[in-house]
Design an enzyme around this catalytic site. Sequence first.
Site, PDB file in Angstrom:
ATOM      1  N   HIS A 418      78.289 -64.021-108.506  1.00  0.00           N
ATOM      2  CA  HIS A 418      78.722 -62.827-107.779  1.00  0.00           C
ATOM      3  C   HIS A 418      79.788 -62.041-108.540  1.00  0.00           C
ATOM      4  CE1 HIS A 418      78.343 -60.405-104.303  1.00  0.00           C
ATOM      5  NE2 HIS A 418      78.045 -61.378-103.459  1.00  0.00           N
ATOM      6  N   ASP A 422      76.946 -57.192-107.449  1.00  0.00           N
ATOM      7  CA  ASP A 422      76.986 -57.362-105.995  1.00  0.00           C
ATOM      8  C   ASP A 422      75.575 -57.627-105.472  1.00  0.00           C
ATOM      9  OD1 ASP A 422      75.701 -54.921-106.113  1.00  0.00           O
ATOM     10  OD2 ASP A 422      77.497 -53.776-105.592  1.00  0.00           O
TER      11      ASP A 422
END
Length: 447
Positions: A418, A422
Site C-alpha cells: 500500500h 492506493d
Amino acid sequence: MAQVLEFRLPDLGEGLTEAEIVRWLVRVGDVVDVDQPVVEVETAKAMVEVPCPYGGVVTARFGEEGTELPVGAPLLTVAVGAPSGEDRGGSSDGDGGGSGNVLVGYGTGAPPARRRRVRPADGTAVAGTLAAPSPAAPRTPSPGAAPARPDGPVPVISPLVRRLARQHGLDLRTVPGSGPEGLILRADVEGALRAAATPAPAPAPAEAPVVEHGAAAAPGTRVPLRGVRGAVAEKLSRSRREIPDATCWVDADATELLNARAAMNAADGPKMSLLAVLARICTAALTRFPELNSTVDTEAREVVLLDEVHLGFAAQTGRGLVVPVVRDAHTRSAESLTAEFARLTEAARAGTLTPAQLTGGTFTLNNYGVFGVDGSTPIVNHPEAAMLGVGRIVPKPWVHRGELAVRQVVQLSLTFDHRVCDGGTAGGFLRYVADCVEQPAVLLRSL
C-alpha cells in the site's frame, strides 16, 4: 611430496553466506579433474554442484552430509602437481593454480598462502594432511575471543550485513564473528540485535523449581528451517514485518479466454499454456499501471519504478516452494513465455536452478488454482510490490448477456504494497486483468 591445496566453499553470489552439504560426490583418495563437481550443496536459493578448481587426489573432506558451512570454510584438500621436497600451501604457477571457475559467473579466490602439516607424536610429517577445524566444532566463538579488531576495517561477510548493523545502530566492533578468521556473518548480527532487545530475566527464588514450558519442551519431530525452506520462511516473515499489504479480488468469466487459447492451440505451432497467456495479460497490465512493478527504497524514502518486468512464478517442488524468474517478460510473446515457463519448471523440479534464476523478480504470478482452491490472499514476495493470485477455473452459474448460464469462472486476487499505490490503482490493474480474461480482444490494444 605433492603440493596440497585447500579448496574452500566459494562465494555463490546474491548475498549468500552459507550452504548445507547435501551429498559428497567424491571420497578421500579419489582422483579428481580440474572443474569436476565434488559436492552438492543447498543454499538459500537453490541446489548446486560445486566444481573444484584443482586436479589431483582428494586428501581430506570437511563436513558430513547435512552440515551447514559458512562461505570461506574449508571443503576439501587436494594433492596436486609433481612430487617435490615437501608439501607446501598457497597457489603456484602451472597445475596448482586451479581453473578459477567454480560456478558460472563466480570465480575462486586464491588458496590461502600458508598451510600447516599435522605431525604425529613421533614428529614425522603426515603427507597430504592439513590441520583444519573439525566440521562438527561449534561456529560460535569462545567466550574469551576478542569480538573484533580494534583498528582498521571490520571483516563482514557482505555489505548487507554492514547495512543491517547500521540500520539498527549496532557497532560491529562489539560483535564476535563466527565465520572463518573472525568473519562476521548475518547470524552474528541478528543474534547481537536479539540479545540487545531482550531484557535480562529476573532471578528466580532459590526455592522455586525450574519448569520447562513452550515449544522447547514439546515432544515431536523437528524439521530444521534451512536451505530453500529456511530462505522462504525468512522472506515471508520479512514481508509480513516490512510491507503494509492489502488484497483485493474479483471473479471473472474465463470462458472466452479458454476458447481463445483452444483456438490458438488448434493452429500449427507450439501449444501455449494458460499460465503463459495470463502472464502476457499481466505484463500488459503492468505497462498501464507501472506502480505495481516497483520496489520501495526505505532508506531514501522513495518508490522506485522499474523499467523491466522480471516475472516470478511460484513452482512447487519436492524440496519446497521456489519462485523462478522469467527475465524481460514484457518483451516476450505468449509462445516464448510458454517455453520459458516449461524450461524453468523442469529445472526447479530437478533442483538445478541457479541463484540467478531465483532472484531479481519484480512481480510474481501465483497460480494456486493447481492445488484445487478457489482463492487466496498471497504474501508479497519481498522486495517486490505486488503479486497476482489465480484460483482454479470451475463451471459456475453466471449472468451472461442478460441470461443465467453456466460459465467457466476464476477468482483473481491481487496483494499489493500500500506504500506504492492506493486502492484505485490496484483496483484498476485487477479490473484490466479481469477484462482481458473475459474479453481477450481487449489485449489486442496493447500488442
